[in-house]
Design an enzyme around this catalytic site. Structure first.
Site, PDB file in Angstrom:
ATOM      1  NE  ARG A 179      39.643  41.435   3.526  1.00 13.21           N
ATOM      2  CZ  ARG A 179      40.311  42.323   4.054  1.00 13.21           C
ATOM      3  NH1 ARG A 179      39.794  43.335   4.725  1.00 13.21           N
ATOM      4  NH2 ARG A 179      41.718  42.411   3.737  1.00 13.21           N
ATOM      5  CE1 TYR A 181      18.162  26.692   6.347  1.00 16.88           C
ATOM      6  CE2 TYR A 181      19.945  28.320   7.409  1.00 16.88           C
ATOM      7  CZ  TYR A 181      19.574  27.295   6.586  1.00 16.88           C
ATOM      8  OH  TYR A 181      20.567  26.702   5.855  1.00 16.88           O
ATOM      9  CG  ASP A 213      15.616  34.976   7.719  1.00 15.30           C
ATOM     10  OD1 ASP A 213      15.317  35.342   6.534  1.00 15.30           O
ATOM     11  OD2 ASP A 213      16.391  34.167   7.966  1.00 15.30           O
TER      12      ASP A 213
HETATM   13  C1  LIG Z   1      18.521  29.279   3.831  1.00 13.87           C
HETATM   14  C2  LIG Z   1      18.101  30.355   4.892  1.00 13.87           C
HETATM   15  C3  LIG Z   1      18.877  31.046   5.440  1.00 13.87           C
HETATM   16  C4  LIG Z   1      20.377  30.788   5.485  1.00 13.87           C
HETATM   17  O1  LIG Z   1      20.936  31.139   4.227  1.00 13.87           O
HETATM   18  P1  LIG Z   1      22.288  30.617   3.272  1.00 13.87           P
HETATM   19  O2  LIG Z   1      22.214  31.300   2.111  1.00 13.87           O
HETATM   20  O3  LIG Z   1      21.835  29.234   2.962  1.00 13.87           O
HETATM   21  O4  LIG Z   1      23.404  30.712   4.142  1.00 13.87           O
HETATM   22  C5  LIG Z   1      18.590  31.745   6.523  1.00 13.87           C
HETATM   23  N1  LIG Z   1      17.253  32.018   6.677  1.00 13.87           N
HETATM   24  C6  LIG Z   1      16.257  31.351   5.989  1.00 13.87           C
HETATM   25  C7  LIG Z   1      14.990  31.741   6.610  1.00 13.87           C
HETATM   26  C8  LIG Z   1      16.648  30.539   5.259  1.00 13.87           C
HETATM   27  O5  LIG Z   1      15.904  29.717   4.558  1.00 13.87           O
END
Ligand SMILES: *Cc1c(COP(=O)(O)O)cnc(C)c1O
Length: 382
Positions: free
Chosen positions: A50, A102, A173
């Site tokens: 972990r 998202y 992001d």
């Molecule tokens: C898919 C996505 C996420 C979430 O990711 P997961 O791996 O599905 O949990 C976050 N931000 C963006 C821009 C995404 O396209």
């Protein structure tokens, strides 16, 4: 000399000269939960998976190098990464967030973060006067660029200056472009998030998430949090990500080539009302993209004239799969209204421009001619 990004997808800066792991080119999967200690007070550097696992650490070093951070964290999903990151905040903290995100991030902020006492202002970060949004308790600005799904483009450097002047964290992001096309930390961001499920994994076969930072304090706090909360990526999934990243560059280039061809094809279709692709010179974010990124990516959103046309296209595609997710080898088409953004309030969706006529395409690495032929036959019925 800093090595090129394709080399960094395959080799670490401090790579040993064939002396470790019997010279194995494929990094071993350390499928272990725990590690034996020689005696009290001595350890191999690994205690419990972990906290640390060699396969996950190898992956984290690769990601850290690709995003130019000082530390990277591999989590079980993109949402696990964002959830962990938000443990940095305290009740009463205020976060300025891009409104078009998202859908899962909006669901997290609305249903979990608010319950934890965080306040949010959702704004169009590509155009809003962000200084006006800052309150005494503002702690961070959270953006995607281009956004999912409406492809709004924010100037990362411009927002970084505002964040720095007011002592706010800038979180980006970077899922849609991957480190291959864009490096927010180099443009002034403090933290980068990735859904590793998408371009980094790249094969639609596993979930993963990443946090990369250049701030030692955040790094230290996140190491504590990952140990405490336990959403670290498993050894086997870490290996799949290491393997996926080996081909990141050629996949991104190829998928982008397909996207440019398809975006131009879509523009010519009478049933298509609008194409949102930042690689088209008429896109409002085109010049900013050219300045801050090395490519435009392979995500295209488009509006057709009617909801019935949208549903027919989803029903008629064959090679292109009607599925959630993006960034993989296979081309996928999504219907944000009932899929990725179903949990976002309708009024918010509509304000962001997501209507029942909106479709989102993630181009894969198939032959462009076959993808266009598939779209031609899907459009023929509408
Ligand atoms: C898919 C996505 C996420 C979430 O990711 P997961 O791996 O599905 O949990 C976050 N931000 C963006 C821009 C995404 O396209």
């Amino acid at each position: 000399m800093v090595r090129g990004i394709n080399t960094r997808c395959l080799h670490l800066a401090d790579e040993e000269k064939n002396t470790e792991h019997y010279g194995s080119l494929s990094f071993p999967i350390y499928q272990t939960a725990t590690y034996a200690h020689p005696e009290v007070g001595r350890s191999t550097g690994f205690d419990y998976s972990r906290l640390q696992n060699p396969t996950r650490e190898h992956l984290e070093k690769i990601i850290c190098g690709l995003e130019d951070g000082i530390d990277a964290f591999a989590l079980s999903t993109g949402m696990a990464a964002i959830t962990l990151l938000f443990e940095l905040f305290q009740p009463g903290d205020h976060i300025i967030s891009e409104a078009d995100l998202y859908g899962g991030s909006i669901r997290l902020f609305d249903n979990v973060s608010k319950k934890n006492g965080y306040e949010f202002s959702f704004v169009d970060c590509s155009s809003a006067d962000l200084e006006k949004e800052i309150r005494p308790n503002t702690k961070a600005i959270y953006i995607e660029t281009p956004t999912n799904p409406m492809m709004r483009v924010s100037d990362i450097g411009r927002i970084a200056k505002i964040a720095m002047a007011h002592g706010l964290l800038l979180i980006v992001d970077n899922t849609f472009l991957s480190p291959y096309f864009q490096n927010p930390l180099k443009l002034g961001a403090d933290v980068v998030i990735h859904s590793g499920t998408k371009f980094l994994g790249g094969h639609n076969d596993t979930l993963a998430g990443f946090i990369v930072t250049k701030d030692p304090k955040i790094s230290e706090r996140l190491r504590f949090l990952i140990k405490t909360t336990g959403a670290g990526l498993s050894p086997f999934d870490s290996w799949l990500l290491i393997r996926g990243i080996k081909t990141l560059g050629i996949r991104m280039e190829r998928a982008q080539e397909n996207a440019i061809k398809i975006a131009n094809w879509l523009k010519e279709q009478p049933a298509v009302k609008k194409v949102y692709y930042p690689g088209l010179s008429e896109h409002p974010g085109y010049e900013i993209m050219k300045k801050q990124a090395r490519g435009f990516g392979s995500m295209i959103t488009f509006d057709v004239e009617t909801k019935e046309q949208a549903l027919a296209i989803l029903k008629n595609v064959r090679i292109i799969k009607f599925a959630e997710s993006l960034g993989g080898t296979e081309t996928l088409i999504t219907y944000p209204t009932t899929q990725t953004h179903a949990d976002v309030k309708e009024e918010v969706r509509l304000r962001n421009g997501i209507t029942p006529c909106t479709l989102r395409l993630s181009t894969g690495i198939e032959d462009a001619e076959d993808l266009i032929a598939d779209l031609e036959s899907a459009f023929a019925g509408v």
